[in-house]
Scaffold this motif. Sequence first.
Motif, PDB file in Angstrom:
ATOM      1  N   GLU A  52       0.812  -1.171  -0.045  1.00 30.22           N
ATOM      2  CA  GLU A  52      -0.180  -0.016  -0.027  1.00 30.22           C
ATOM      3  C   GLU A  52       0.838   1.178   0.011  1.00 30.22           C
ATOM      4  N   GLN A  53       1.872   1.253   0.703  1.00 30.38           N
ATOM      5  CA  GLN A  53       2.828   2.407   0.660  1.00 30.38           C
ATOM      6  C   GLN A  53       3.475   2.690  -0.383  1.00 30.38           C
ATOM      7  N   LEU A  54       3.883   1.569  -1.163  1.00 26.41           N
ATOM      8  CA  LEU A  54       4.842   1.639  -2.498  1.00 26.41           C
ATOM      9  C   LEU A  54       3.854   2.199  -3.369  1.00 26.41           C
ATOM     10  N   SER A  55       2.658   1.617  -3.403  1.00 27.54           N
ATOM     11  CA  SER A  55       1.691   1.781  -4.843  1.00 27.54           C
ATOM     12  C   SER A  55       0.523   2.629  -4.336  1.00 27.54           C
ATOM     13  N   ASN A  56       0.230   2.762  -3.220  1.00 28.73           N
ATOM     14  CA  ASN A  56      -1.073   3.454  -2.839  1.00 28.73           C
ATOM     15  C   ASN A  56      -2.383   2.559  -3.330  1.00 28.73           C
ATOM     16  N   GLN A  57      -2.178   1.323  -3.351  1.00 24.66           N
ATOM     17  CA  GLN A  57      -3.170   0.480  -3.599  1.00 24.66           C
ATOM     18  C   GLN A  57      -2.846  -0.851  -3.389  1.00 24.66           C
ATOM     19  N   PHE A  58      -3.779  -1.950  -3.512  1.00 27.79           N
ATOM     20  CA  PHE A  58      -3.299  -3.247  -3.125  1.00 27.79           C
ATOM     21  C   PHE A  58      -3.287  -4.034  -4.326  1.00 27.79           C
ATOM     22  N   THR A  59      -3.036  -3.617  -5.470  1.00 27.90           N
ATOM     23  CA  THR A  59      -2.980  -4.364  -6.674  1.00 27.90           C
ATOM     24  C   THR A  59      -1.577  -5.076  -6.662  1.00 27.90           C
ATOM     25  N   VAL A  60      -1.492  -6.302  -7.015  1.00 30.48           N
ATOM     26  CA  VAL A  60      -0.295  -6.927  -7.112  1.00 30.48           C
ATOM     27  C   VAL A  60       0.067  -7.849  -8.564  1.00 30.48           C
ATOM     28  N   PRO A  61       1.206  -8.296  -8.833  1.00 28.81           N
ATOM     29  CA  PRO A  61       2.324  -7.947  -8.402  1.00 28.81           C
ATOM     30  C   PRO A  61       2.790  -6.628  -8.168  1.00 28.81           C
ATOM     31  N   VAL A  62       3.933  -6.393  -7.302  1.00 33.63           N
ATOM     32  CA  VAL A  62       4.573  -5.064  -7.116  1.00 33.63           C
ATOM     33  C   VAL A  62       5.947  -5.423  -7.265  1.00 33.63           C
ATOM     34  N   LEU A  63       6.632  -4.876  -8.270  1.00 35.03           N
ATOM     35  CA  LEU A  63       8.065  -5.030  -8.228  1.00 35.03           C
ATOM     36  C   LEU A  63       8.937  -3.737  -7.737  1.00 35.03           C
ATOM     37  N   VAL A  64       9.773  -4.130  -6.929  1.00 31.85           N
ATOM     38  CA  VAL A  64      10.572  -2.883  -6.493  1.00 31.85           C
ATOM     39  C   VAL A  64      12.258  -3.233  -7.070  1.00 31.85           C
ATOM     40  N   HIS A  65      12.602  -2.506  -7.789  1.00 30.67           N
ATOM     41  CA  HIS A  65      13.474  -2.543  -8.803  1.00 30.67           C
ATOM     42  C   HIS A  65      14.898  -2.032  -7.859  1.00 30.67           C
ATOM     43  N   PRO A  66      16.100  -2.495  -7.732  1.00 28.93           N
ATOM     44  CA  PRO A  66      17.334  -2.054  -7.219  1.00 28.93           C
ATOM     45  C   PRO A  66      17.572  -0.613  -7.115  1.00 28.93           C
ATOM     46  N   ASP A  67      17.242   0.084  -8.245  1.00 29.60           N
ATOM     47  CA  ASP A  67      17.204   1.417  -8.337  1.00 29.60           C
ATOM     48  C   ASP A  67      16.144   2.478  -7.443  1.00 29.60           C
ATOM     49  N   GLY A  68      15.213   1.497  -6.897  1.00 33.08           N
ATOM     50  CA  GLY A  68      14.002   2.111  -6.199  1.00 33.08           C
ATOM     51  C   GLY A  68      12.785   2.169  -6.983  1.00 33.08           C
ATOM     52  N   ARG A  69      12.802   2.036  -8.538  1.00 36.13           N
ATOM     53  CA  ARG A  69      11.859   2.297  -9.150  1.00 36.13           C
ATOM     54  C   ARG A  69      10.676   1.316  -8.725  1.00 36.13           C
ATOM     55  N   VAL A  70       9.360   1.589  -8.714  1.00 38.40           N
ATOM     56  CA  VAL A  70       8.295   0.687  -8.171  1.00 38.40           C
ATOM     57  C   VAL A  70       7.343   0.552  -9.369  1.00 38.40           C
ATOM     58  N   GLU A  71       7.198  -1.009  -9.804  1.00 34.39           N
ATOM     59  CA  GLU A  71       6.495  -1.135 -11.183  1.00 34.39           C
ATOM     60  C   GLU A  71       5.190  -2.000 -10.471  1.00 34.39           C
ATOM     61  N   VAL A  72       3.908  -1.693 -10.660  1.00 38.88           N
ATOM     62  CA  VAL A  72       3.037  -2.213 -10.201  1.00 38.88           C
ATOM     63  C   VAL A  72       2.266  -3.115 -11.786  1.00 38.88           C
ATOM     64  N   GLY A  73       2.123  -4.251 -11.356  1.00 41.37           N
ATOM     65  CA  GLY A  73       1.677  -5.242 -12.457  1.00 41.37           C
ATOM     66  C   GLY A  73       3.156  -5.855 -13.140  1.00 41.37           C
ATOM     67  N   TYR A  74       2.856  -6.661 -14.162  1.00 39.82           N
ATOM     68  CA  TYR A  74       3.978  -7.441 -14.720  1.00 39.82           C
ATOM     69  C   TYR A  74       3.579  -7.332 -16.138  1.00 39.82           C
ATOM     70  N   LYS A  75       4.460  -6.688 -17.045  1.00 39.05           N
ATOM     71  CA  LYS A  75       4.246  -6.728 -18.446  1.00 39.05           C
ATOM     72  C   LYS A  75       2.632  -6.324 -18.786  1.00 39.05           C
ATOM     73  N   GLY A  76       2.232  -5.027 -18.151  1.00 44.43           N
ATOM     74  CA  GLY A  76       1.024  -4.660 -18.371  1.00 44.43           C
ATOM     75  C   GLY A  76      -0.412  -5.496 -17.792  1.00 44.43           C
ATOM     76  N   GLU A  77       0.054  -6.610 -17.072  1.00 46.98           N
ATOM     77  CA  GLU A  77      -1.074  -7.147 -16.375  1.00 46.98           C
ATOM     78  C   GLU A  77      -0.951  -7.072 -15.136  1.00 46.98           C
ATOM     79  N   TYR A  78      -2.175  -7.117 -14.378  1.00 49.84           N
ATOM     80  CA  TYR A  78      -2.415  -7.055 -12.838  1.00 49.84           C
ATOM     81  C   TYR A  78      -3.077  -8.002 -12.433  1.00 49.84           C
ATOM     82  N   GLY A  79      -2.826  -8.598 -11.155  1.00 53.08           N
ATOM     83  CA  GLY A  79      -3.435  -9.488 -10.343  1.00 53.08           C
ATOM     84  C   GLY A  79      -4.806  -9.241  -9.779  1.00 53.08           C
TER      85      GLY A  79
END
Length: 72
Positions: free
Chosen positions: A45-72
């Motif tokens: 919730e803190q990272l994405s302001n929502q409860f959607t998964v998957p959430v990927l946190v990259h080593p540079d700190g970038r947050v990606e919600v979903g995977y390749k345009g898809e959400y769970g």
Amino acid sequence: MQSIILYTLSTCPTCQKAREGLKAEGIQFEERVIDDSVQFQSEVEQLSNQFTVPVLVHPDGRVEVGYKGEYG
């Protein structure tokens, strides 16, 4: 080498695709299953302001919600 942090639900088909895709690409990741973890749910919730998964946190700190345009 730092790895990606991957927040997932155990029953999420898109999360399964993310797991398989990252493994196939040889990308290291730490999986954090949020099913029964209030702490991990709060982090999502803190990272994405929502409860959607998957959430990927990259080593540079970038947050990606979903995977390749898809959400769970």
